[in-house]
Scaffold this motif. Structure first.
Motif, short mmCIF file in Angstrom:
data_model
loop_
_atom_site.label_atom_id
_atom_site.label_comp_id
_atom_site.label_asym_id
_atom_site.label_seq_id
_atom_site.Cartn_x
_atom_site.Cartn_y
_atom_site.Cartn_z
N GLY A 285 0.80 -1.22 0.00
CA GLY A 285 0.00 0.00 0.00
C GLY A 285 0.83 1.26 0.00
O GLY A 285 2.02 1.25 -0.34
N SER A 286 0.20 2.36 0.43
CA SER A 286 0.83 3.66 0.23
C SER A 286 1.56 4.20 1.45
O SER A 286 2.27 5.18 1.34
CB SER A 286 -0.22 4.67 -0.22
OG SER A 286 -1.28 4.73 0.72
N PHE A 287 1.36 3.62 2.64
CA PHE A 287 2.13 4.21 3.75
C PHE A 287 2.74 3.23 4.76
O PHE A 287 3.35 3.65 5.73
CB PHE A 287 1.35 5.33 4.46
CG PHE A 287 0.08 4.90 5.13
CD1 PHE A 287 0.08 4.46 6.43
CD2 PHE A 287 -1.12 4.95 4.44
CE1 PHE A 287 -1.10 4.07 7.04
CE2 PHE A 287 -2.31 4.57 5.05
CZ PHE A 287 -2.30 4.12 6.35
N TRP A 344 6.32 1.80 -7.64
CA TRP A 344 4.85 1.87 -7.58
C TRP A 344 4.33 1.12 -8.80
O TRP A 344 4.86 1.29 -9.89
CB TRP A 344 4.39 3.33 -7.59
CG TRP A 344 2.92 3.54 -7.35
CD1 TRP A 344 1.98 3.92 -8.27
CD2 TRP A 344 2.22 3.39 -6.10
NE1 TRP A 344 0.75 4.03 -7.66
CE2 TRP A 344 0.87 3.70 -6.34
CE3 TRP A 344 2.60 3.02 -4.81
CZ2 TRP A 344 -0.12 3.66 -5.35
CZ3 TRP A 344 1.63 2.99 -3.82
CH2 TRP A 344 0.29 3.31 -4.09
N SER A 345 3.34 0.27 -8.62
CA SER A 345 2.88 -0.53 -9.76
C SER A 345 1.46 -0.12 -10.15
O SER A 345 0.75 0.49 -9.36
CB SER A 345 2.86 -2.01 -9.36
OG SER A 345 1.65 -2.28 -8.64
N PRO A 346 1.02 -0.51 -11.34
CA PRO A 346 -0.40 -0.36 -11.66
C PRO A 346 -1.11 -1.57 -11.03
O PRO A 346 -1.43 -2.55 -11.72
CB PRO A 346 -0.42 -0.41 -13.19
CG PRO A 346 0.79 -1.20 -13.57
CD PRO A 346 1.79 -1.08 -12.47
N ASN A 366 -8.58 -1.53 0.08
CA ASN A 366 -8.59 -1.51 -1.40
C ASN A 366 -7.83 -2.70 -1.94
O ASN A 366 -8.29 -3.38 -2.85
CB ASN A 366 -7.96 -0.22 -1.93
CG ASN A 366 -8.79 0.99 -1.58
OD1 ASN A 366 -9.94 1.10 -1.99
ND2 ASN A 366 -8.23 1.88 -0.78
N SER A 367 -6.66 -2.96 -1.37
CA SER A 367 -5.86 -4.10 -1.85
C SER A 367 -6.64 -5.39 -1.62
O SER A 367 -6.62 -6.31 -2.45
CB SER A 367 -4.53 -4.17 -1.11
OG SER A 367 -3.76 -3.03 -1.42
N THR A 368 -7.34 -5.48 -0.49
CA THR A 368 -8.11 -6.68 -0.19
C THR A 368 -9.19 -6.88 -1.25
O THR A 368 -9.34 -7.97 -1.81
CB THR A 368 -8.74 -6.55 1.22
OG1 THR A 368 -7.68 -6.37 2.16
CG2 THR A 368 -9.55 -7.77 1.60
N MET A 369 -9.94 -5.82 -1.54
CA MET A 369 -11.00 -5.93 -2.55
C MET A 369 -10.41 -6.25 -3.94
O MET A 369 -10.97 -7.01 -4.71
CB MET A 369 -11.82 -4.64 -2.62
CG MET A 369 -12.77 -4.44 -1.47
SD MET A 369 -14.17 -5.60 -1.48
CE MET A 369 -13.67 -6.79 -0.28
N GLU A 370 -9.25 -5.64 -4.22
CA GLU A 370 -8.64 -5.86 -5.55
C GLU A 370 -8.16 -7.30 -5.69
O GLU A 370 -8.33 -7.92 -6.73
CB GLU A 370 -7.49 -4.86 -5.75
CG GLU A 370 -7.99 -3.43 -5.94
CD GLU A 370 -6.97 -2.33 -5.64
OE1 GLU A 370 -7.34 -1.15 -5.63
OE2 GLU A 370 -5.79 -2.67 -5.38
N GLY A 371 -7.58 -7.85 -4.62
CA GLY A 371 -7.15 -9.25 -4.65
C GLY A 371 -8.35 -10.17 -4.79
O GLY A 371 -8.35 -11.11 -5.60
N1 UDP Z 1 -1.48 0.72 -5.23
C1 UDP Z 1 -1.01 0.83 -6.50
N2 UDP Z 1 0.29 0.51 -6.74
C2 UDP Z 1 1.13 0.06 -5.78
C3 UDP Z 1 0.63 -0.07 -4.47
C4 UDP Z 1 -0.69 0.26 -4.22
O1 UDP Z 1 -1.74 1.21 -7.42
O2 UDP Z 1 2.28 -0.21 -6.09
C5 UDP Z 1 -2.89 1.09 -4.97
C6 UDP Z 1 -3.72 -0.12 -4.68
O3 UDP Z 1 -4.17 -0.70 -5.87
C7 UDP Z 1 -4.82 0.44 -3.80
C8 UDP Z 1 -4.17 1.63 -3.10
O4 UDP Z 1 -2.97 1.91 -3.82
O5 UDP Z 1 -5.90 0.89 -4.62
C9 UDP Z 1 -3.79 1.31 -1.66
O6 UDP Z 1 -4.92 1.26 -0.88
P1 UDP Z 1 -5.05 0.24 0.34
O7 UDP Z 1 -6.39 0.49 0.96
O8 UDP Z 1 -4.80 -1.15 -0.11
O9 UDP Z 1 -3.88 0.61 1.30
P2 UDP Z 1 -3.37 1.97 2.01
O10 UDP Z 1 -2.44 2.62 1.05
O11 UDP Z 1 -4.60 2.80 2.28
O12 UDP Z 1 -2.68 1.46 3.21
#
Ligand code: UDP
Length: 464
Positions: A285-287, A344-346, A366-371
């Motif tokens: 994720g992002s942080f 950072w990936s798509p 978001n990652s959970t739903m995407e997986g």
């Molecule tokens: N994401 C992405 N590329 C990466 C890592 C994460 O596009 O390399 C996106 C991921 O698909 C998701 C979001 O960033 O939509 C992260 O949201 P998540 O709720 O999973 O984690 P958070 O960043 O809020 O901890």
């Protein structure tokens, strides 16, 4: 005649909120809305900069009107300080948003007729909507189970599970379960209890309690989840209406709100070259941040697994900002084409790729739903707050993943990582369950599915 529908969508200023809310914005455009999307100035600049680095990116910005609102923080201030950010936002964003709505009649898109506000913004956004006389809906971008906990704060206080003043857990190692068919949660993982200092904790708790009062005044709260994922929660909390999983990132050619430029080309062509269901995808994720020891252990675990891997290593993923890879690691993995490291990936495109076999994830919602919607089994490695509840869903409720477990020293070792990856790869039943969840997820957003119907209902309510 009712004015043409024009929605103002306002995310909480964090990556995991901007992506799903921008997706929701596109879904509203699909239904004939004009959409103005108000990012904080800081994030607006990042999204626009990322888009303009993409081929044809500038045109992608046309569909949704992206606008910037200052969050009240100085340019270099730490925006991971959620407590300060939240306080300043209320003070600074509310008047600017009000002005935006009041002046919208003179602007190109016509007057703003409704607001879709991130629940996490707190009450100010919904108050502005009330003052300006437009309809409003709150959206909760995490699991319904966690929102249900917030809506139950009063009950948790009455049951002596949390303190009425600051929300702290009244029992050590306390767990709470809102009903026997809902996931159990550790009180230490309640969002406010994850804030390191007491004043911050209390401020966040008060803020969330206030948010609950605002929601009581809304007709419903949308949630990026689906009926089949959290049946028991939706049955007990009918005010939470699922419209997910939002198809974040599946809209090729439309802005999806990344703060950084996804490294599409390199990692997608690397994935193309890998055998079907062979790749371990690793992203936190992002942080999420690691310490040096855990970072190294993860690198060695991936190497030890012997599987091809795609690993997202954000520039700030290691505390102190130094990426101290184990000796020779990068040379070894790149020499054999064994692995790829990107900043950072798509992610949504990666998870949809047939080469991906499993997802080592921090279990952000978001990652959970995407997986889940891509049928990819997880190695569930939560780090913070609601990610632990999401891990319970993944491993115990849906049974589509295994837990990463730390040793006595608190480290998830390389042997454990490699062993778990192997178990995941070998577990055909797990893969079948993941495929089953994928079908349910897709069924719910298709015409006639429950999330689809809910979305229609909400669109009609906003247009009326
Ligand atoms: N994401 C992405 N590329 C990466 C890592 C994460 O596009 O390399 C996106 C991921 O698909 C998701 C979001 O960033 O939509 C992260 O949201 P998540 O709720 O999973 O984690 P958070 O960043 O809020 O901890």
């Amino acid at each position: 005649m009712a004015p043409a529908p024009h929605a103002l969508v306002i995310p909480y200023p964090a990556q995991g909120h901007v992506i799903p809310l921008l997706e929701l914005a596109h879904a509203l455009v699909d239904r004939g809305f004009t959409v103005t999307f108000a990012n904080s100035e800081f994030n607006h600049d990042r999204v626009v900069a990322a888009m303009s680095k993409k081929d044809g990116g500038a045109e992608l910005l046309d569909r949704v009107r992206l606008v910037a609102v200052p969050d009240g923080m100085a340019p270099g201030e730490d925006r991971n300080n959620l407590v300060r950010l939240t306080v300043l936002m209320t003070e600074h964003m509310a008047p600017r948003v009000e002005e935006l709505i009041r002046r919208s009649g003179d602007a190109e898109g016509g007057p703003i007729t409704c607001m879709v506000a991130d629940y996490n913004l707190g009450t100010w956004a919904l108050d502005v909507a009330r003052r300006t006389g437009i309809k409003s809906v709150a959206i909760w971008p995490a699991s319904a189970a966690v929102l249900a906990t917030l809506l139950s704060i009063q009950k948790l206080i009455e049951d002596n599970i949390i303190d009425a003043e600051d929300g702290s857990a009244l029992r050590q190692e306390g767990t709470l379960q809102l009903s026997p068919d809902m996931p159990a949660m550790n009180t230490a993982h309640l969002a406010w209890n994850c804030i390191g200092n007491h004043d911050g904790q209390e401020a966040l708790f008060r803020y969330l309690v206030d948010g609950v009062r605002a929601v009581e005044k809304c007709d419903f709260v949308l949630c990026n989840s689906f009926h089949g994922a959290e049946q028991a929660t939706f049955a007990r909390f009918p005010k939470i209406v699922p419209v997910g999983p939002l198809l974040t990132g599946e809209r090729r050619g439309k802005a999806v709100g990344h703060f950084w430029m996804p490294e599409d080309h390199a990692c997608m062509s690397w994935l193309e070259a890998q055998p079907a269901r062979s790749v371990v995808y690793v992203a936190f994720g992002s942080f999420t941040m690691f310490d040096r020891r855990q970072f190294q252990e993860l690198a060695l675990g991936l190497e030890l697994s012997g599987r091809p891997f795609l690993w997202v290593v954000r520039p700030d993923i290691v505390r102190g900002d130094v990426h101290d890879y184990p000796d020779g690691f990068l040379d070894r993995i790149s020499a054999g084409g064994r692995g790829m490291v990107v900043a950072w990936s798509p992610q949504q495109r990666v998870l949809a790729h047939p080469s991906v076999a499993c997802f080592v994830s921090h279990c952000g919602w978001n990652s959970t739903m995407e997986g889940v919607r891509n049928g990819v089994p997880f190695l569930a490695w939560p780090y913070f707050a609601d990610q632990f509840v999401n891990q319970v869903y993944i491993c115990d409720v849906w049974k589509v993943g295994l837990r990463a477990v730390a040793d006595e020293a608190g480290v998830i070792t390389k042997e454990h990582i490699a062993g778990r990856v192997e178990e995941l790869m070998a577990d055909a039943d797990m893969r079948e369950r993941a495929e089953g969840m994928k079908k349910v997820a897709h069924g719910s957003v298709k015409e006639g599915g429950s999330s689809h119907d809910n979305f229609d209902m909400f669109v009609e309510a906003l247009k009326a």
